[in-house]
Scaffold this motif. Structure first.
Motif, PDB file in Angstrom:
ATOM      1  N   ASP A 243       8.866   3.325  13.920  1.00 40.10           N
ATOM      2  CA  ASP A 243       9.096   3.737  12.511  1.00 40.10           C
ATOM      3  C   ASP A 243      10.145   4.833  12.440  1.00 40.10           C
ATOM      4  O   ASP A 243      11.096   4.707  11.685  1.00 40.10           O
TER       5      ASP A 243
ATOM      6  N   ASN B   4       1.369   5.743   3.592  1.00 36.86           N
ATOM      7  CA  ASN B   4       2.132   6.402   4.644  1.00 36.86           C
ATOM      8  C   ASN B   4       3.570   6.685   4.207  1.00 36.86           C
ATOM      9  O   ASN B   4       4.059   6.107   3.243  1.00 36.86           O
TER      10      ASN B   4
ATOM     11  N   PRO C 258       4.902  -7.607  11.357  1.00 36.41           N
ATOM     12  CA  PRO C 258       5.294  -6.574  12.329  1.00 36.41           C
ATOM     13  C   PRO C 258       4.261  -6.385  13.450  1.00 36.41           C
ATOM     14  O   PRO C 258       4.642  -6.112  14.593  1.00 36.41           O
TER      15      PRO C 258
ATOM     16  N   CYS D 184      12.353   2.098  12.348  1.00 40.73           N
ATOM     17  CA  CYS D 184      12.304   0.923  11.487  1.00 40.73           C
ATOM     18  C   CYS D 184      12.693   1.462  10.112  1.00 40.73           C
ATOM     19  O   CYS D 184      11.952   2.239   9.511  1.00 40.73           O
TER      20      CYS D 184
ATOM     21  N   PHE E  97      11.323  -7.286  14.602  1.00 39.61           N
ATOM     22  CA  PHE E  97      10.129  -6.617  15.146  1.00 39.61           C
ATOM     23  C   PHE E  97       9.907  -6.963  16.618  1.00 39.61           C
ATOM     24  O   PHE E  97       9.372  -6.155  17.377  1.00 39.61           O
TER      25      PHE E  97
ATOM     26  N   TRP F  16       6.357   5.886   5.383  1.00 40.39           N
ATOM     27  CA  TRP F  16       7.265   4.730   5.436  1.00 40.39           C
ATOM     28  C   TRP F  16       7.244   3.978   4.111  1.00 40.39           C
ATOM     29  O   TRP F  16       8.283   3.687   3.515  1.00 40.39           O
ATOM     30  N   ARG F  17       6.022   3.673   3.631  1.00 43.71           N
ATOM     31  CA  ARG F  17       5.867   2.944   2.353  1.00 43.71           C
ATOM     32  C   ARG F  17       6.425   3.757   1.194  1.00 43.71           C
ATOM     33  O   ARG F  17       7.050   3.226   0.290  1.00 43.71           O
TER      34      ARG F  17
ATOM     35  N   GLU G  15       0.876  -1.173   0.000  1.00 43.21           N
ATOM     36  CA  GLU G  15       0.000   0.000   0.000  1.00 43.21           C
ATOM     37  C   GLU G  15       0.912   1.221   0.000  1.00 43.21           C
ATOM     38  O   GLU G  15       2.123   1.075   0.165  1.00 43.21           O
TER      39      GLU G  15
ATOM     40  N   ARG H 274       5.659  -7.052  17.046  1.00 43.20           N
ATOM     41  CA  ARG H 274       5.789  -5.854  17.894  1.00 43.20           C
ATOM     42  C   ARG H 274       4.929  -6.009  19.141  1.00 43.20           C
ATOM     43  O   ARG H 274       5.248  -5.498  20.201  1.00 43.20           O
TER      44      ARG H 274
ATOM     45  N   ASP I 295      10.819  -6.467   4.221  1.00 39.54           N
ATOM     46  CA  ASP I 295      10.241  -5.753   5.369  1.00 39.54           C
ATOM     47  C   ASP I 295       9.190  -6.510   6.169  1.00 39.54           C
ATOM     48  O   ASP I 295       9.093  -6.333   7.356  1.00 39.54           O
ATOM     49  N   ARG I 296       8.360  -7.362   5.510  1.00 35.55           N
ATOM     50  CA  ARG I 296       7.443  -8.207   6.290  1.00 35.55           C
ATOM     51  C   ARG I 296       7.710  -9.665   5.948  1.00 35.55           C
ATOM     52  O   ARG I 296       8.117  -9.989   4.826  1.00 35.55           O
TER      53      ARG I 296
ATOM     54  N   PHE J  64      -2.260   0.033  11.034  1.00 37.15           N
ATOM     55  CA  PHE J  64      -1.076   0.825  10.659  1.00 37.15           C
ATOM     56  C   PHE J  64      -1.469   2.142   9.984  1.00 37.15           C
ATOM     57  O   PHE J  64      -0.653   2.747   9.298  1.00 37.15           O
TER      58      PHE J  64
ATOM     59  N   ASN K 231       3.016   1.817  14.937  1.00 37.93           N
ATOM     60  CA  ASN K 231       3.740   2.645  13.953  1.00 37.93           C
ATOM     61  C   ASN K 231       3.422   4.128  14.143  1.00 37.93           C
ATOM     62  O   ASN K 231       2.511   4.495  14.892  1.00 37.93           O
TER      63      ASN K 231
HETATM   64  O1  GYE Z   1       6.130  -0.068  10.413  1.00 38.46           O
HETATM   65  C1  GYE Z   1       4.526   0.489   8.815  1.00 38.46           C
HETATM   66  C2  GYE Z   1       4.254  -0.014   7.498  1.00 38.46           C
HETATM   67  O2  GYE Z   1       6.075  -3.556   7.472  1.00 38.46           O
HETATM   68  C3  GYE Z   1       7.739  -2.715   8.857  1.00 38.46           C
HETATM   69  O3  GYE Z   1       4.514  -1.380   7.646  1.00 38.46           O
HETATM   70  C4  GYE Z   1       6.616  -2.388   7.994  1.00 38.46           C
HETATM   71  C5  GYE Z   1       5.508  -1.559   8.619  1.00 38.46           C
HETATM   72  C6  GYE Z   1       5.835  -0.181   9.088  1.00 38.46           C
HETATM   73  O4  GYE Z   1       3.041   0.257   6.911  1.00 38.46           O
HETATM   74  O5  GYE Z   1       4.542   1.849   9.009  1.00 38.46           O
END
Ligand code: GYE
Length: 327
Positions: free
Chosen positions: A262, A50, A180, A282, A148, A52-53, A47, A184, A126-127, A208, A234
């Motif tokens: 994050d 945000n 995560p 992260c 995580f 981060w993505r 997605e 977490r 990442d995941r 998230f 997050n």
């Molecule tokens: O923390 C979050 C994002 O997978 C580590 O996914 C990632 C997480 C991250 O949407 O903000």
């Protein structure tokens, strides 16, 4: 070994090899990657809602461009079903390798298996996927990402040291069924329960996402007006929680401790401003490590099951100094 058993052993081994290759059955190893100067590589994002993505996607695009690889990019827009379809389309387009950020641990297993069957190596970014259903080195090459469980534990450790009598916790979980969110929670809850003296009043998913996080925080603060700690999985949900607190006239960071994971610029700024008390970083800048790992794999190197990212920690002692480095 007598000559008869040796002959029988060799026949059996070659028969297994033939079956494995023709039927695409359970190969012992993840599909290999031929050595080439440039690759057509898939990146199946979960997605883009945000920072981060967005930082992760940018980092993948930048590195592919720098190294001269073609990047086939898809955005699953928050749907695991679409992400499976995205991977299938990459397989149909004949990409050389797929970088996959599996939105949830179980629903993306069929995508990993379909790529394997098509002879296309997958690197998880990442995941992670459910470790009972797929294995690094067999079904996919490796998982590149953070620890995580440790991220959650580091948040808990900060709280245990700095709680100052605040003990009643609301936890905002990440996307249900994502690695995560699972980890977490595990890392934080275990450390908090072991310390004693704290209560997790409520723990609920905010997916998230900022607005979902705000809504869930609002409802949980109403049900538990005595809450004095919010732990968000997050930054987006932490920012949502800050809005929910301010809407009821509470000061985030003072009346209620706010903790996050994050470490994006907005959250680090919130630490400087005193609205978030501490954040575990992260790191979303995956590009260099992703392509370096791909090249090592193409070179025939044995890749560890987990290529670990190291995460920083931000609190009032370093947030101002680190702000410029945050994504
Ligand atoms: O923390 C979050 C994002 O997978 C580590 O996914 C990632 C997480 C991250 O949407 O903000």
């Amino acid at each position: 070994m007598t000559s008869i058993t040796r002959r029988r052993f060799m026949v059996t081994a070659s028969a297994i090899g033939a079956i494995g290759l023709t039927a695409g059955m359970a190969l012992a190893e993840a599909p290999p990657l031929a050595k080439k100067d440039s690759y057509k590589v898939g990146f199946a994002q979960t997605e883009s809602n945000n920072p981060w993505r967005i930082a992760q996607t940018q980092s993948m695009h930048d590195e592919a461009k720098k190294l001269g690889h073609q990047l086939v990019y898809t955005d699953a827009a928050g749907s695991a079903a679409k992400q499976v379809a995205d991977v299938n389309s990459m397989i149909a387009q004949g990409v050389d390798l797929i970088f996959l950020a599996p939105r949830e641990e179980k629903p993306l297993i069929p995508a990993v298996m379909a790529a394997k069957k098509a002879g296309i190596p997958v690197i998880l970014l990442d995941r992670n996927v459910d470790q009972a259903l797929a294995k690094a080195g067999e079904d996919y090459v490796t998982f590149i990402g953070s620890d995580f469980i440790d991220e959650g534990k580091r948040v808990a450790e900060w709280l245990i040291k700095n709680a100052n009598g605040k003990t009643k916790i609301i936890e905002l979980e990440g996307t249900t069924g994502s690695s995560p969110a699972n980890d977490r929670k595990k890392g934080f809850d275990e450390a908090i329960n072991a310390a004693g003296g704290f209560t997790i009043l409520a723990s609920q998913s905010g997916d998230f996402a900022r607005d979902k996080g705000r809504q869930v925080a609002e409802a949980l603060l109403q049900a538990h007006p005595d809450a004095d700690v919010i732990y968000a999985h997050n930054d987006e949900m932490a920012m949502g929680a800050i809005a929910a607190l301010e809407a009821i006239g509470k000061q985030p960071g003072k009346d209620v401790i706010v903790l996050s994971i994050d470490g994006g610029k907005e959250a680090v700024q919130a630490v400087v401003d005193g609205k978030i008390n501490a954040v575990v970083e992260c790191n979303p800048r995956f590009g260099p490590k992703a392509f370096e790992t791909m090249m090592r794999y193409a070179g025939g190197e044995k890749i560890d099951a987990w290529v670990k990212n190291e995460d920083k920690f931000y609190d009032p002692s370093n947030a101002a100094a680190e702000l410029a480095n945050a994504y």
